[in-house]
Design a protein around this motif. Structure first.
Motif: not given
Lengths: 224, 130
Positions: B94-102
């Motif tokens: 989930f953290g990787v997803l948010i980082v990628a989105l940001v």
């Protein structure tokens, strides 16, 4: 944590991945029992892992700002003129080795060996301090050359990103000193060992963030 | 990394490796250190060399960096794919997803803005990328 709560009231289902299926902190239950709440160590480690991930997400916002503003040098110096790859290489070596010795320290702490725990933590701290002084020296150099954070949007983003990482390392050093004192004064109590678990996670995560900084800021900026 | 036999599916805290064997633990960290050092050297080599086609250097650096983060996660933070680590891995995903989105979203929308901006002499300096 009501560790004495009846086990069957907790997890009636058969989810194999639910936290604490076997009631970690206590002696292993008989085979077939479905356990109670997870041990405190697992809860603490998981909570700190969530904090680290949110810290990484905060860093990702600063990384995004840096990536967007990388070219906005306002006529000032760009990365190719400012960054020294040899300096970055030494900084990387310091941080990587300190991550390694931090791992050794947590092994020594698990083995309850006071001498090696203190030695490994001390080496970790010295390497972290070497990293920090190299970074501060680099900052002072850049400011002296008129390339301070107010020179351009690129440099503001640079100082925000690398400075934020350096701030984390400074806090880590303070924490490290506290851990050494606590191991010395209080010994290898379970709560101290939990703090050590969190500290080593923190220190390793800082190294992961540094890998991203090295690649995006220094290697891509200086080598382009 | 091997668990006690009577306790096959307990959860693991991130950073925990269930090692009671000091030698095995040190060996794990040594392997991680060696691979990470190798990848770091490879990154510095990729910047200096002329063997890689210019625009490909960035891709090579990104691949090496992601590989090194993976090495750190596995050997230093002991995040694995085992059933005792599912919670840690899911949080990481989930953290990787948010980082990628940001990061990806910011770059995307700012590139769009730059592309659609009217050319203004005093503004181009501030907003032109490279």
């Amino acid at each position: 944590m009501t560790a004495t709560a009846p086990a069957d009231a907790r997890h009636p289902g058969h989810d194999p991945h639910v936290l604490g299926r076997h009631g970690g902190g206590h002696p292993p239950p008989a085979p077939g029992s479905d356990g109670g709440p997870a041990s405190k160590r697992i809860i603490v480690g998981y909570g700190f892992w969530l904090f680290l991930l949110s810290d990484i997400i905060m860093f990702s916002a600063i990384f995004a700002a840096y990536a967007v503003l990388q070219g906005a040098t306002a006529g000032g110096p760009d990365g190719r003129r400012l960054f020294s790859l040899s300096n970055a290489a030494i900084e990387t070596g310091c941080l990587l080795l300190s991550s390694f010795t931090c791992g050794l320290a947590s092994i020594a702490a698990t083995a309850k060996n006071q001498l090696w725990t203190q030695i490994a933590l001390l080496v970790t701290g010295l390497l972290g301090f070497a990293f920090l002084s190299l970074e501060l020296h680099e900052f002072a150099d850049m400011v002296a050359k008129g390339a301070g954070p107010q020179r351009s949007a690129f440099l503001s983003a640079f100082f925000a990103l690398v400075g934020c990482h350096g701030l984390h390392v400074s806090v880590g050093l303070l924490w490290l000193g506290t851990m050494m004192a606590q191991f010395y004064a209080k010994g290898f109590r379970a709560d101290i060992l939990r703090r050590m678990l969190c500290f080593s996670l923190f220190w390793h995560a800082l190294d992961i963030i540094w890998v991203a900084i090295l690649t995006i800021v220094y290697l891509m900026g200086a080598g382009r | 990394m091997s668990e006690p036999a009577h306790h096959p599916h307990d959860d693991t805290a991130p950073g925990d490796d269930h090692e009671v064997d000091v030698a095995a633990g040190v060996r794990g960290y040594l392997i991680g250190l060696a691979i990470a050092a190798l990848l770091t050297v490879a990154s510095f080599w990729a910047v200096g060399t002329h063997l890689i086609w210019g625009p490909g250097v960035g891709v090579a650096l990104a691949v090496l960096a992601i590989a090194q983060m993976g090495v750190h996660l596995v050997f230093f933070l002991h995040i694995t794919t085992g059933p005792d680590n599912t919670n840690n891995t899911l949080a990481l995903a989930f953290g990787v997803l948010i980082v990628a989105l940001v990061v990806g979203g910011s770059l995307w929308i700012m590139a769009n803005l730059n592309h659609n901006m009217l050319p203004m002499p005093q503004m181009t300096d501030l907003h032109t990328q490279r």
